[in-house]
Write a protein that holds these residues in place. Structure first.
Motif, PDB file in Angstrom:
ATOM      1  N   ALA A 204       0.833  -1.207   0.000  1.00 56.64           N
ATOM      2  CA  ALA A 204       0.000   0.000   0.000  1.00 56.64           C
ATOM      3  C   ALA A 204       0.869   1.259   0.000  1.00 56.64           C
ATOM      4  N   ILE A 205       1.952   1.240   0.765  1.00 52.67           N
ATOM      5  CA  ILE A 205       2.865   2.389   0.780  1.00 52.67           C
ATOM      6  C   ILE A 205       3.491   2.554  -0.596  1.00 52.67           C
ATOM      7  N   TRP A 206       3.858   1.447  -1.228  1.00 52.74           N
ATOM      8  CA  TRP A 206       4.453   1.492  -2.569  1.00 52.74           C
ATOM      9  C   TRP A 206       3.481   2.113  -3.570  1.00 52.74           C
ATOM     10  N   VAL A 207       2.227   1.699  -3.522  1.00 53.39           N
ATOM     11  CA  VAL A 207       1.224   2.240  -4.447  1.00 53.39           C
ATOM     12  C   VAL A 207       1.010   3.731  -4.186  1.00 53.39           C
ATOM     13  N   LEU A 208       0.890   4.116  -2.922  1.00 49.77           N
ATOM     14  CA  LEU A 208       0.660   5.527  -2.592  1.00 49.77           C
ATOM     15  C   LEU A 208       1.837   6.407  -2.995  1.00 49.77           C
ATOM     16  N   VAL A 209       3.039   5.955  -2.715  1.00 52.33           N
ATOM     17  CA  VAL A 209       4.224   6.745  -3.065  1.00 52.33           C
ATOM     18  C   VAL A 209       4.362   6.844  -4.578  1.00 52.33           C
ATOM     19  N   SER A 210       4.112   5.744  -5.285  1.00 61.64           N
ATOM     20  CA  SER A 210       4.189   5.781  -6.747  1.00 61.64           C
ATOM     21  C   SER A 210       3.134   6.717  -7.326  1.00 61.64           C
ATOM     22  N   ALA A 211       1.951   6.709  -6.741  1.00 66.01           N
ATOM     23  CA  ALA A 211       0.893   7.614  -7.215  1.00 66.01           C
ATOM     24  C   ALA A 211       1.282   9.069  -6.982  1.00 66.01           C
ATOM     25  N   MET A 212       1.887   9.351  -5.836  1.00 62.41           N
ATOM     26  CA  MET A 212       2.308  10.732  -5.561  1.00 62.41           C
ATOM     27  C   MET A 212       3.417  11.168  -6.507  1.00 62.41           C
ATOM     28  N   ILE A 213       4.370  10.289  -6.766  1.00 66.76           N
ATOM     29  CA  ILE A 213       5.452  10.637  -7.700  1.00 66.76           C
ATOM     30  C   ILE A 213       4.872  10.858  -9.102  1.00 66.76           C
ATOM     31  N   GLY A 214       3.983   9.980  -9.515  1.00 67.78           N
ATOM     32  CA  GLY A 214       3.369  10.119 -10.838  1.00 67.78           C
ATOM     33  C   GLY A 214       2.549  11.392 -10.948  1.00 67.78           C
ATOM     34  N   HIS A 215       1.862  11.748  -9.884  1.00 65.48           N
ATOM     35  CA  HIS A 215       1.059  12.965  -9.908  1.00 65.48           C
ATOM     36  C   HIS A 215       1.941  14.206  -9.956  1.00 65.48           C
TER      37      HIS A 215
END
Length: 70
Positions: A54-65
């Motif tokens: 979940a942390i990986w998905v959230l961090v990746s989403a923030m970087i992508g955004h």
């Protein structure tokens, strides 16, 4: 105007930008979970591997955004 990169060229090999975002997210989530383990806060998670994902998905989403923002 800022254009969204369609491909990243690395030594003649083309990679999608999503791959770079996922790799950066993975590295940053490893750092975050290591810090959580050292401080003892990881004991608050019911399922630590699921929390890592979940942390990986959230961090990746923030970087992508932040990197590919419209």
């Amino acid at each position: 105007m800022f254009r969204i990169p369609a491909e990243l060229n690395l030594l003649g090999i083309y990679f999608p930008p999503f791959l770079l975002i996922c790799l950066l997210g993975l590295m940053l989530s490893v750092v975050i979970t290591t810090a959580l383990n050292k401080t003892g806060l990881s004991r608050l998670f019911w399922h630590p591997p699921l929390a890592f994902f979940a942390i990986w998905v959230l961090v990746s989403a923030m970087i992508g955004h932040l990197w590919i923002s419209p």
